[in-house]
Design a protein around this motif. Structure first.
Motif, mmCIF file in Angstrom:
data_model
loop_
_atom_site.group_PDB
_atom_site.id
_atom_site.type_symbol
_atom_site.label_atom_id
_atom_site.label_comp_id
_atom_site.label_asym_id
_atom_site.label_seq_id
_atom_site.Cartn_x
_atom_site.Cartn_y
_atom_site.Cartn_z
ATOM 1 N N VAL A 55 0.832 -1.209 0.000
ATOM 2 C CA VAL A 55 0.000 0.000 0.000
ATOM 3 C C VAL A 55 0.865 1.257 0.000
ATOM 4 N N ALA A 56 2.119 1.115 0.438
ATOM 5 C CA ALA A 56 3.070 2.236 0.489
ATOM 6 C C ALA A 56 2.597 3.338 1.432
ATOM 7 N N VAL A 57 2.160 2.927 2.616
ATOM 8 C CA VAL A 57 1.787 3.892 3.642
ATOM 9 C C VAL A 57 2.717 3.729 4.830
ATOM 10 N N ASP A 95 -6.157 6.462 3.801
ATOM 11 C CA ASP A 95 -5.238 5.920 2.808
ATOM 12 C C ASP A 95 -5.522 4.454 2.512
ATOM 13 N N VAL A 96 -6.062 3.747 3.496
ATOM 14 C CA VAL A 96 -6.372 2.336 3.322
ATOM 15 C C VAL A 96 -7.569 1.992 4.203
ATOM 16 N N GLU A 114 -6.760 2.229 -1.143
ATOM 17 C CA GLU A 114 -6.729 0.776 -1.191
ATOM 18 C C GLU A 114 -7.771 0.231 -0.226
ATOM 19 N N ARG A 115 -8.464 -0.835 -0.655
ATOM 20 C CA ARG A 115 -9.543 -1.403 0.166
ATOM 21 C C ARG A 115 -9.369 -2.910 0.282
ATOM 22 N N TYR A 116 -9.486 -3.395 1.503
ATOM 23 C CA TYR A 116 -9.378 -4.825 1.762
ATOM 24 C C TYR A 116 -10.636 -5.302 2.492
ATOM 25 N N VAL A 117 -11.132 -6.454 2.082
ATOM 26 C CA VAL A 117 -12.318 -7.024 2.689
ATOM 27 C C VAL A 117 -11.924 -8.254 3.487
ATOM 28 N N GLY A 133 -13.790 -3.731 -6.326
ATOM 29 C CA GLY A 133 -13.150 -2.603 -5.660
ATOM 30 C C GLY A 133 -12.386 -2.963 -4.406
ATOM 31 N N PHE A 134 -12.401 -4.256 -4.044
ATOM 32 C CA PHE A 134 -11.716 -4.712 -2.840
ATOM 33 C C PHE A 134 -10.735 -5.822 -3.186
ATOM 34 N N ALA A 135 -9.726 -5.972 -2.338
ATOM 35 C CA ALA A 135 -8.852 -7.133 -2.379
ATOM 36 C C ALA A 135 -9.128 -7.958 -1.128
#
Length: 228
Positions: A55-57, A95-96, A114-117, A133-135
């Motif tokens: 994600v580079a955060v 950011d995420v 970035e979105r994670y489910v 839209g999610f990973a």
């Protein structure tokens, strides 16, 4: 008092990383998952590496966490704090974003790069169908490294740990305790996650708690403090 959540976590598992640190029950499904300090640390490191490498955060960035009390939620939160992120508590620009599959409707109120489910599957299995839209967090996080050197304290660490210490005192949680927590009664991660860690205790988290199971479970899990 320490002002770094990642440091508190490391200290909590330093004496014996093999002992149960977080045990999860869901009385609606019959699930029981037990994580040692080492196992949880592995998930935390993978999450922090996901955030930094993919994600580079990092310090100064913000995460949204739309997750209920759960052992995977503990990994996500501790991973975020290890990477120096601030965890937002109100909808907005982040950011995420990490969201439970049951709470995707709420995700619309959050703007995230970035979105994670998380399906919060009992066996941490990958999702068969990932929402657009999610990973899938579980699928992605497993590819990342098992070790992570935490960054300096995040912007909210001092305040959160002060709250955790105060809550541990108010709830009667002491070093060495094994605390059974009804997650419906104590949904705030300061109560179910940070207060036990700050006090040097371990937790038995119970979702959809069946009152008839409290006493036998407390005996089986060698519980010393019950929060229901």
């Amino acid at each position: 008092m320490a002002d770094n959540i990642a440091r508190v976590f490391v200290d909590a598992i330093a004496t014996d990383s093999t002992r149960p640190l977080l045990t999860w029950y869901d009385d609606a499904t019959g699930e029981r998952t037990e994580l040692s300090g080492a196992t949880l640390a592995n998930w935390v490191a993978k999450t922090a590496n996901l955030l930094v490498d993919e994600v580079a955060v990092g310090p100064g960035d913000t995460a949204g966490v739309l997750l209920p009390p759960h052992w995977q939620t503990a990994a996500v939160l501790l991973g975020c704090w290890s990477a120096g992120l601030r965890v937002a508590d109100t909808p907005g620009d982040v950011d995420v974003l990490f969201a439970a599959s049951a709470r995707l409707a709420e995700a619309d109120a959050w703007s995230a790069g970035e979105r994670y489910v998380l399906a919060l599957d009992p066996f941490a299995l990958p999702m068969r169908q990932v929402p657009p839209g999610f990973a899938d967090y579980v699928s992605v996080v497993r590819a990342h490294g098992d070790h992570f050197t935490p960054y300096a304290a995040g912007p909210d660490d001092t305040e959160l740990l002060a709250r955790a210490a105060a809550r541990a005192g108010a709830l009667g949680i002491a070093a060495g305790d094994r605390v059974l927590v009804d997650t419906a009664a104590y949904p705030d991660p300061v109560d179910w996650l940070l207060a036990p860690l700050a006090a040097g205790a371990s937790a038995v988290l119970c979702a959809n708690l069946d009152p008839s199971r409290v006493e036998p479970r407390a005996a089986t899990e060698k519980v010393t403090r019950t929060l229901t």
